[in-house]
Design a protein around this motif. Structure first.
Motif, PDB file in Angstrom:
ATOM      1  N   CYS A  36       2.596 -11.798   3.502  1.00  0.00           N
ATOM      2  CA  CYS A  36       2.781 -10.399   3.864  1.00  0.00           C
ATOM      3  C   CYS A  36       1.881  -9.511   3.017  1.00  0.00           C
ATOM      4  CB  CYS A  36       4.239  -9.981   3.655  1.00  0.00           C
ATOM      5  SG  CYS A  36       5.399 -10.941   4.638  1.00  0.00           S
ATOM      6  N   ASN A  37       1.409  -8.426   3.637  1.00  0.00           N
ATOM      7  CA  ASN A  37       0.588  -7.430   2.952  1.00  0.00           C
ATOM      8  C   ASN A  37       1.166  -6.053   3.215  1.00  0.00           C
ATOM      9  OD1 ASN A  37      -1.387  -9.321   2.128  1.00  0.00           O
ATOM     10  ND2 ASN A  37      -2.317  -9.226   4.146  1.00  0.00           N
ATOM     11  N   LYS A  87      -4.650   0.807  -2.065  1.00  0.00           N
ATOM     12  CA  LYS A  87      -3.836  -0.241  -2.685  1.00  0.00           C
ATOM     13  C   LYS A  87      -3.367  -1.242  -1.635  1.00  0.00           C
ATOM     14  CE  LYS A  87      -1.893   2.092  -6.677  1.00  0.00           C
ATOM     15  NZ  LYS A  87      -0.655   2.452  -7.360  1.00  0.00           N
ATOM     16  N   VAL A  88      -3.265  -2.513  -2.078  1.00  0.00           N
ATOM     17  CA  VAL A  88      -2.753  -3.588  -1.234  1.00  0.00           C
ATOM     18  C   VAL A  88      -1.799  -4.423  -2.068  1.00  0.00           C
ATOM     19  CG1 VAL A  88      -3.318  -5.605   0.157  1.00  0.00           C
ATOM     20  CG2 VAL A  88      -4.913  -3.711   0.051  1.00  0.00           C
ATOM     21  N   ALA A  89      -0.600  -4.682  -1.538  1.00  0.00           N
ATOM     22  CA  ALA A  89       0.370  -5.554  -2.200  1.00  0.00           C
ATOM     23  C   ALA A  89       0.507  -6.820  -1.362  1.00  0.00           C
ATOM     24  CB  ALA A  89       1.717  -4.866  -2.332  1.00  0.00           C
ATOM     25  N   ARG A  90       0.389  -7.976  -2.008  1.00  0.00           N
ATOM     26  CA  ARG A  90       0.483  -9.265  -1.322  1.00  0.00           C
ATOM     27  C   ARG A  90       1.633 -10.064  -1.904  1.00  0.00           C
ATOM     28  NH1 ARG A  90      -5.077  -8.369  -2.044  1.00  0.00           N
ATOM     29  NH2 ARG A  90      -6.206  -8.295  -0.071  1.00  0.00           N
ATOM     30  N   PHE A  91       2.389 -10.707  -1.004  1.00  0.00           N
ATOM     31  CA  PHE A  91       3.481 -11.586  -1.441  1.00  0.00           C
ATOM     32  C   PHE A  91       3.870 -12.487  -0.298  1.00  0.00           C
ATOM     33  CE2 PHE A  91       5.057  -7.443  -0.201  1.00  0.00           C
ATOM     34  CZ  PHE A  91       5.996  -7.732   0.770  1.00  0.00           C
ATOM     35  N   VAL A 122      -0.242  -6.553  -6.712  1.00  0.00           N
ATOM     36  CA  VAL A 122      -0.789  -5.276  -6.246  1.00  0.00           C
ATOM     37  C   VAL A 122      -2.219  -5.149  -6.763  1.00  0.00           C
ATOM     38  CG1 VAL A 122      -0.518  -2.775  -6.238  1.00  0.00           C
ATOM     39  CG2 VAL A 122       1.505  -4.237  -6.274  1.00  0.00           C
ATOM     40  N   THR A 123      -3.149  -4.918  -5.836  1.00  0.00           N
ATOM     41  CA  THR A 123      -4.546  -4.721  -6.206  1.00  0.00           C
ATOM     42  C   THR A 123      -5.051  -3.426  -5.566  1.00  0.00           C
ATOM     43  OG1 THR A 123      -5.286  -6.033  -4.310  1.00  0.00           O
ATOM     44  CG2 THR A 123      -5.048  -7.185  -6.407  1.00  0.00           C
TER      45      THR A 123
END
Length: 97
Positions: A55-56, A25-29, A17-18
């Motif tokens: 995925c974002n 906010k953006v979560a990447r995985f 999470v950045t």
């Protein structure tokens, strides 16, 4: 045109999470989906095929990412995007899904 993707699979890593400079906010995985192998009538074994999806999660959805952990099964619904990046040194074009 309809652009809807539904992906169900297992998380391959902990979500990252950045926060962007604008405050969003953006979560990447990554999610792994598996197409199970099978045995054909002729006796040929077709192996499992794994596909990895980047995925974002944006905005308020990114607040849910800390509850997700590597190995969790998740189902996501959203839009599917691709982009192309050209390597300036070699001229190679790569497509990201």
């Amino acid at each position: 045109m309809i652009n809807i993707a539904i992906i169900g699979g297992y998380l391959g890593q902990e979500p990252e999470v950045t926060t962007l400079p604008e405050g969003q906010k953006v979560a990447r995985f990554r999610i792994c989906t598996t197409e199970r192998g099978y045995l054909t009538r002729s006796g040929t074994q077709v192996p499992d095929r794994n596909t990895w999806h980047n995925c974002n999660l944006w905005g308020n959805l990114a607040n849910y990412a800390p509850n997700l952990h590597k190995g969790d099964f998740v189902v996501l619904r959203g839009k599917y995007h691709t982009r192309e990046v050209t390597n300036e040194q070699t001229g190679e074009v790569r497509t990201f899904y």
